[in-house]
Design a protein around this motif. Structure first.
Motif, PDB file in Angstrom:
ATOM      1  N   PRO A 339       0.689  -1.327  -0.166  1.00  0.00           N
ATOM      2  CA  PRO A 339       0.177   0.107   0.019  1.00  0.00           C
ATOM      3  C   PRO A 339       0.977   1.186   0.014  1.00  0.00           C
ATOM      4  O   PRO A 339       0.478   2.314  -0.480  1.00  0.00           O
ATOM      5  CB  PRO A 339      -0.733  -0.181   1.269  1.00  0.00           C
ATOM      6  CG  PRO A 339      -0.873  -1.535   1.678  1.00  0.00           C
ATOM      7  CD  PRO A 339       0.418  -2.206   0.991  1.00  0.00           C
ATOM      8  N   LYS A 342       2.421   1.470  -3.783  1.00  0.00           N
ATOM      9  CA  LYS A 342       1.833   1.380  -4.972  1.00  0.00           C
ATOM     10  C   LYS A 342       1.494   2.935  -5.973  1.00  0.00           C
ATOM     11  O   LYS A 342       1.774   3.078  -7.125  1.00  0.00           O
ATOM     12  CB  LYS A 342       0.425   0.859  -4.673  1.00  0.00           C
ATOM     13  CG  LYS A 342      -0.162  -0.153  -5.714  1.00  0.00           C
ATOM     14  CD  LYS A 342      -1.604  -0.685  -5.096  1.00  0.00           C
ATOM     15  CE  LYS A 342      -2.734  -0.322  -6.142  1.00  0.00           C
ATOM     16  NZ  LYS A 342      -3.919  -0.828  -5.445  1.00  0.00           N
ATOM     17  N   GLU A 343       1.039   3.943  -4.789  1.00  0.00           N
ATOM     18  CA  GLU A 343       0.929   5.170  -5.545  1.00  0.00           C
ATOM     19  C   GLU A 343       2.095   5.808  -6.283  1.00  0.00           C
ATOM     20  O   GLU A 343       2.342   6.309  -7.148  1.00  0.00           O
ATOM     21  CB  GLU A 343       0.477   6.097  -4.251  1.00  0.00           C
ATOM     22  CG  GLU A 343      -0.912   5.942  -4.268  1.00  0.00           C
ATOM     23  CD  GLU A 343      -1.772   5.675  -5.128  1.00  0.00           C
ATOM     24  OE1 GLU A 343      -1.978   6.759  -6.315  1.00  0.00           O
ATOM     25  OE2 GLU A 343      -2.437   4.642  -5.609  1.00  0.00           O
ATOM     26  N   HIS A 344       3.327   5.576  -5.536  1.00  0.00           N
ATOM     27  CA  HIS A 344       4.587   6.094  -5.937  1.00  0.00           C
ATOM     28  C   HIS A 344       4.896   5.356  -7.342  1.00  0.00           C
ATOM     29  O   HIS A 344       5.363   6.039  -8.277  1.00  0.00           O
ATOM     30  CB  HIS A 344       5.795   5.681  -5.067  1.00  0.00           C
ATOM     31  CG  HIS A 344       5.738   6.446  -3.727  1.00  0.00           C
ATOM     32  ND1 HIS A 344       6.099   7.828  -3.588  1.00  0.00           N
ATOM     33  CD2 HIS A 344       5.276   6.075  -2.386  1.00  0.00           C
ATOM     34  CE1 HIS A 344       5.831   8.211  -2.253  1.00  0.00           C
ATOM     35  NE2 HIS A 344       5.678   7.216  -1.549  1.00  0.00           N
ATOM     36  N   MET A 346       2.888   4.195  -9.552  1.00  0.00           N
ATOM     37  CA  MET A 346       1.981   4.614 -10.391  1.00  0.00           C
ATOM     38  C   MET A 346       2.302   5.984 -10.979  1.00  0.00           C
ATOM     39  O   MET A 346       2.285   6.110 -12.159  1.00  0.00           O
ATOM     40  CB  MET A 346       0.472   4.442  -9.800  1.00  0.00           C
ATOM     41  CG  MET A 346      -0.229   3.245  -9.625  1.00  0.00           C
ATOM     42  SD  MET A 346       0.036   2.273 -11.360  1.00  0.00           S
ATOM     43  CE  MET A 346      -0.925   0.907 -10.947  1.00  0.00           C
ATOM     44  N   GLN A 347       2.850   6.947 -10.002  1.00  0.00           N
ATOM     45  CA  GLN A 347       3.115   8.007 -10.330  1.00  0.00           C
ATOM     46  C   GLN A 347       4.431   8.188 -11.230  1.00  0.00           C
ATOM     47  O   GLN A 347       4.799   8.958 -12.182  1.00  0.00           O
ATOM     48  CB  GLN A 347       3.326   9.278  -9.378  1.00  0.00           C
ATOM     49  CG  GLN A 347       2.120   9.721  -8.559  1.00  0.00           C
ATOM     50  CD  GLN A 347       2.303  10.227  -7.276  1.00  0.00           C
ATOM     51  OE1 GLN A 347       3.457  10.334  -6.749  1.00  0.00           O
ATOM     52  NE2 GLN A 347       1.408  10.766  -6.631  1.00  0.00           N
ATOM     53  N   GLN A 350       4.087   7.258 -14.856  1.00  0.00           N
ATOM     54  CA  GLN A 350       3.363   8.367 -15.730  1.00  0.00           C
ATOM     55  C   GLN A 350       4.175   9.730 -15.920  1.00  0.00           C
ATOM     56  O   GLN A 350       3.832  10.405 -16.546  1.00  0.00           O
ATOM     57  CB  GLN A 350       2.023   8.880 -15.004  1.00  0.00           C
ATOM     58  CG  GLN A 350       0.887   7.916 -15.244  1.00  0.00           C
ATOM     59  CD  GLN A 350      -0.166   7.714 -13.987  1.00  0.00           C
ATOM     60  OE1 GLN A 350      -0.152   9.003 -13.741  1.00  0.00           O
ATOM     61  NE2 GLN A 350      -0.799   6.861 -13.930  1.00  0.00           N
ATOM     62  N   ASN A 351       5.589   9.482 -15.595  1.00  0.00           N
ATOM     63  CA  ASN A 351       6.462  10.583 -15.389  1.00  0.00           C
ATOM     64  C   ASN A 351       7.177  10.737 -17.076  1.00  0.00           C
ATOM     65  O   ASN A 351       7.530   9.588 -17.479  1.00  0.00           O
ATOM     66  CB  ASN A 351       7.676  10.314 -14.580  1.00  0.00           C
ATOM     67  CG  ASN A 351       8.412  11.573 -14.142  1.00  0.00           C
ATOM     68  OD1 ASN A 351       8.866  12.259 -15.367  1.00  0.00           O
ATOM     69  ND2 ASN A 351       8.530  11.897 -13.208  1.00  0.00           N
TER      70      ASN A 351
END
Length: 1079
Positions: A339, A342-344, A346-347, A350-351
């Protein structure tokens, strides 16, 4: 040569010192003879004089730089190796002047490497002085009487004061290192660690200060504490973690220092995961740090088409960050880590900057193992997302996407293959067409290898045509490129992809064989240049794997060509360099050829065995080093180190170890395949293998060697009993010793298993009294350790950091303990089986421990294996076994209805062997057991997957009671019930017993079984047919013949036959036909 006339006082101190400088020069001489002479002279100088001369040389800034450096090294060695002999003998004044002299030199020294060496001397001295006090307290605890605490206070005050010395940063650093060394030396003394807890803030301050003076020695000490004594950090865990984070994030520090700071946190995630999991805020801040390191990549114009793969640069931040992430995910578990990350990721994906997308994909690869469970649930979205990046505009991002796919194919196999075969195969084949980017093509091929290695055959078959078409066209293009441009990177991987597909497809690869084999043979014949060694090795591997896949019949057309090519390489083998990659591929290829050709391979052994034995006999370089020496030997020379504590490390040069392991595995393969055909070589192989049971540097080598022992005995059998016994005597001691000393439980269980197998091969009389004595002590130790470990786990469950992940790791420990218990049971089984009741007096030293295993409060695996051991005693040592009945009979009968199916099975089997082998004393217990067995058989869930084995053992036991103890039960009443429970098909051994008893009953025309006018025969045919369908009995078993005869007798009687067959379904009818054909 120099002689030191120390006795003749005529020589002035000045002249002696001058001679000493000459001596130092000679110690550095490239001429061996001069150096050896100088070493002898130096050894003969008395210790106190050595100190005087060395200090003088260090202090003399006018002397040659090398001589001063050498003097510093020698003085540190002297203090570390002979401190006790030299230092205490000095007068107190001399001791003081040495200390103050060294501190003065540090302040005046301008040359930094020299200053570092002098600091090391002071650290050594401080460590020894602390050590002297410490050793005194250790050896004579009462020496200070009630003053002991007082002296501990003195040490503590001394360290605290030194760590606050603002004037002399070096003293601050050294005392912090001394404090850390003191903590490490007392890692098991909890009260003392508690007492010294308030040293930690000083150590942390010194870590911080020294890092900014370009010295990471205290930081290294902190990593050692995190590794060995993590609990010491608990009172100040938050500041320790905050400091590590701060240093890791500071780009002004060197990469090495930042990585070491991160190492503190990563190490704690492995050694004190539960403690660290409470500090989620730190973990949450550490993860972005690792990801930031992973973005630290160089632009490289030539990357996409580089033909030589550079080894990973292990000092780079990117590699360090990735490795840290992998270890942290494994240490802390996916529940916490996924958890947060995951967000890191995903970002990052998209870089617009390729480095971030690359790092995001590499991070996904890295956490797969640790976050396995949590990622499995969302694998679908992950895979779909990653596949998009195979089309990314930047080649290194496409490469990272291949990497992630390949890694997931391994981490999540075979579920990954089952779910995503269609998408993944298509995407990877398309990526392999990326002609302008070799590195991407090669990595797509590598990912395909990972995918096919773990892919179920049935899933791969539909794609074979398409796979083969792509692989073949790529191979043709790349062969052209090899000839025109000399590039080979993609070809190396494609050849291995072909091998992997063939390996999985097996006989389904036959139609494509002729498409590939000529080109592959062509490569082996022509790729003889040095830079093509790896390609040639991989092609040899590919040919042998295809041969194994398609089988002897198809491969025979090329077998002799291939053997000639291999033999040619083999004869040129003597010219190959030791690090030639072809060697290990060749060795494995020979073993596959042996599997394909079987006995026909024997003729090639004289050629193959020489190089194979040479490789298997590689002796690794090893060294015992202190921490200083170790830092001078860099890891990239292929050395690996194990920290032995107390500033000592054990180093081993790993070059050649993998090859050695492969060679040992091949020797085992030959022994297994050729059996008596290998007998010429058994003696030399045994002489090589037995000493390797002490080879702790490589688990695979240990595993292979222990497996080889029973196989080699089988090979040697043809030479007759005397030869066999000699060989066994050579092995036996080493095996027993290895069981006593092997620390790794996976290896230990293999050695125990092999030992049990050897006893089965050798039989009665193979162990003498000394063997029994030693083995009894070892097995007793293993059982005692088993109980002790269970208690320790209970203690850990009371720990303040206990959580569900700790419970998981405790369960794993428990499983590996139980596995060792099963091997104790194996060894006892083979001994009872070989020695029968005469071994019982020896067994009695273990009896109380085995009785303890079957106590009602013990965990079910203990009871299961305890009962199995008593089952063996009843089976092999009756009627004498009855003297232990008071210990095991009640527990055994009570266990027939136990909650655990494994315990029920062991108990039911026990009742069966009581009936069969137990003798008259056991009769009343057979009567008592019958209703208990029936209760289990008739329970509603008796046939579920987890219960069926226990139930079948109960049915078999009822049969054995009727057969061997018919007067204990009412056979006529029980028989109809028993028939209704047949056939057994899960437990093959018990199935044979029941079918044999059924044949007894039919052959004796038992009226209950046959029924009035043979009316039960159709039902009996149904039982026999179902047994055949489930392969309950092997066709070579004599029982099969008996069943076939029963069927044939009915066949001869016309009408009855038609009636029996007409009541069977199509499968059953086919099964009856199959039975008649086979017997």
């Amino acid at each position: 040569s120099l002689s030191f006339p120390f006795a003749a006082m005529a020589a002035t101190a000045e002249q002696e010192q001058q001679q000493f400088y000459l001596l130092l020069g000679n110690l550095l001489s490239p001429d061996n003879a001069v150096r050896k002479q100088a070493e002898e002279t130096y050894e003969n100088i008395p210790g106190q004089s050595k100190i005087t001369f060395l200090l003088q040389a260090i202090r003399n800034t006018a002397a040659a730089e090398e001589a001063r450096q050498m003097a510093a090294v020698l003085l540190r060695r002297l203090l570390s190796s002979a401190f006790e002999e030299v230092y205490p003998a000095l007068s107190p004044d001399d001791q003081t002047s040495i200390k103050s002299g060294l501190l003065l030199i540090i302040q005046l020294e301008t040359q930094s490497s020299m200053r570092k060496k002098i600091c090391d001397i002071v650290a050594e001295l401080a460590r020894n002085l602390i050590g002297t006090l410490y050793k005194l307290m250790l050896n004579f605890p009462g020496i200070f009487g009630n003053q002991q605490q007082h002296y501990l206070e003195v040490i503590k005050r001394m360290l605290v004061q030194c760590m606050q010395d603002q004037e002399h940063p070096s003293i601050k650093t050294l005392s912090a290192r001394a404090a850390a060394a003191f903590v490490l030396a007392n890692e098991h003394n909890l009260p003392l660690l508690k007492h010294f807890a308030d040293l930690l803030p000083g150590i942390l301050q010194a870590v911080n200060d020294s890092c900014y003076q370009n010295d990471d020695s205290v930081l290294k000490s902190l990593v050692e504490i995190a590794d060995s004594v993590p609990k010491y950090l608990r009172p100040h865990l938050e500041p320790t973690l905050q400091l590590s984070l701060k240093l890791c994030a500071d780009a002004s520090l060197s990469n090495m220092q930042r990585q070491l700071a991160l190492e503190v946190i990563v190490t704690l995630s492995e050694t004190a995961a539960a403690m660290l999991r409470r500090h989620t805020n730190i973990v949450a801040q550490a993860i972005p740090q690792m990801l930031a390191m992973m973005v630290d990549l160089e632009e490289d114009e030539d990357w996409a088409n580089a033909d030589e793969l550079e080894d990973d640069d292990f000092d780079s931040n990117a590699v360090a960050g990735e490795s840290a992430l992998d270890r942290m995910a494994c240490g802390l578990g996916g529940k916490l880590v996924l958890p947060m990350i995951k967000e890191h990721i995903m970002q990052m994906l998209q870089n617009p900057d390729w480095k971030y997308r690359h790092a995001g994909l590499m991070a996904l690869s890295a956490i797969g193992e640790g976050c396995h469970q949590q990622m499995e649930g969302i694998l679908n979205e992950i895979v779909n997302f990653v596949l998009l990046f195979l089309q990314d505009p930047h080649p290194r991002v496409r490469y990272a996407a291949c990497n992630a796919i390949g890694q997931m194919a391994t981490d999540f196999a075979p579920g990954f293959q089952k779910k995503f075969h269609e998408k993944v195969i298509a995407a990877l084949l398309q990526t392999m067409e990326d002609q302008g980017n070799q590195r991407v093509q090669a990595h797509a091929a590598a990912a395909l290898i990972n995918f096919t290695e773990d892919c179920p055959k049935s899933l791969l078959i539909p794609y074979l045509d398409n796979l083969v078409k792509h692989l073949h066209s790529t191979m043709v293009i790349k062969l052209q490129e090899l000839i025109q441009k000399g590039t080979k990177l993609v070809l190396e991987q494609v050849v291995t992809s072909i091998a992997s597909v063939a390996d999985t497809a097996e006989e389904k690869f036959v139609p494509y064989y002729d498409l590939f084999m000529p080109s592959l043979k062509h490569i082996v014949e022509n790729a003889v240049q040095k830079e093509l060694r790896l390609l040639r090795g991989k092609t040899i591997e590919c040919i042998s794997l295809i041969g194994l896949a398609v089988g002897k019949e198809k491969f025979m057309q090329d077998a002799s060509d291939v053997m000639q090519l291999l033999l040619k390489t083999q004869t040129d083998f003597s010219d190959l360099e030791d690090d030639d990659p072809q060697i290990s591929y060749m060795i494995s290829a020979w073993a596959r050829m042996c599997k394909i050709l079987g006995k026909e391979f024997q003729q090639y052994l004289p050629v193959v065995m020489g190089p194979l034995m040479k490789t298997a006999s590689i002796k690794p370089e090893v060294a015992l080093l202190d921490t200083q020496d170790m830092e001078n030997m860099s890891d990239d020379d292929g050395w690996e180190f194990v920290n032995l504590g107390d500033q000592q490390s054990f180093g081993i040069k790993t070059a050649g170890l993998e090859e050695k392991a492969t060679a040992c595995q091949m020797l085992v393969c030959y022994a297994k395949e050729l059996k008596e055909g290998f007998v010429e070589y058994t003696e030399q192989v045994v002489k090589l293998m037995v000493p390797l049971l002490k080879f702790y540097f490589h688990d695979d080598i240990l595993l292979t060697n222990s497996t080889s022992m029973p196989l080699l005995l089988e090979c040697a059998r043809v030479r007759g009993p005397e030869y066999l016994t000699q060989m066994w005597h050579f092995m036996c001691d080493a095996l027993i010793k290895a069981i006593g000393t092997e620390p790794d439980s996976d290896v230990l269980s293999e050695i125990m298993h092999s030992f049990a197998k050897c006893i089965e091969v050798m039989g009665d009389g193979c162990l003498n009294n000394e063997h029994f004595e030693e083995l009894g002590g070892i097995l007793k130790g293993k059982l005692e350790e088993h109980f002790k470990n269970q208690e320790l786990r209970q203690v850990k469950r009371q720990d303040e950091d206990y959580d569900e992940q700790v419970e998981e790791s405790l369960q794993d420990e428990d499983d590996s303990d139980v596995y060792i218990l099963t091997k104790v049971s194996d060894i006892l089984h083979s001994i009872f089986n070989s020695y029968k009741e005469k071994v019982l007096p020896w067994f009695e030293r273990l009896l109380p421990l085995i009785v303890n295993l079957i106590c009602p409060h013990r965990p079910w695996p203990d009871r299961q294996w305890g009962l199995c051991i008593f089952d063996d005693i009843v089976e092999h040592c009756s009627p004498s076994s009855f003297k232990y009945a008071e210990y095991f009979l009640r527990p055994m009968l009570q266990s027939v209805c136990d909650n655990s199916p494994e315990v029920r099975q062991a108990a039911a089997y026990g009742v069966g062997v009581m009936a069969q082998f137990g003798g008259d004393s056991y009769r009343p217990f057979c009567t008592e057991a019958l209703p208990l067995l029936v209760r289990v058989i008739q329970s509603p869930d008796a046939k579920t997957k987890e219960n069926v084995n226990a139930t079948e053992n109960c049915i078999s036991a009822v049969g054995k009671i009727m057969k061997f103890k018919p007067d204990c039960v009412n056979v006529e009443e029980v028989l109809p019930h028993w028939l209704s429970w047949l056939p057994l098909h899960e437990d093959k051994e018990e199935a044979v017993h029941t079918f044999n008893y059924l044949c007894d009953l039919i052959e004796s025309n038992n009226p209950v079984v046959l029924g009035p006018n043979n009316s039960n025969l159709p039902r009996i045919f149904g039982i026999i047919a179902d047994g055949e369908i489930h392969e309950a009995i092997k066709h070579e078993d004599p029982c099969t013949k008996r069943l076939a005869n029963v069927v044939r007798q009915v066949q001869a009687s016309g009408g009855l036959w038609t009636e029996c067959i007409s009541q069977l379904n199509a499968d059953q009818q086919a099964a009856i036909q199959e039975l008649l054909n086979s017997a």
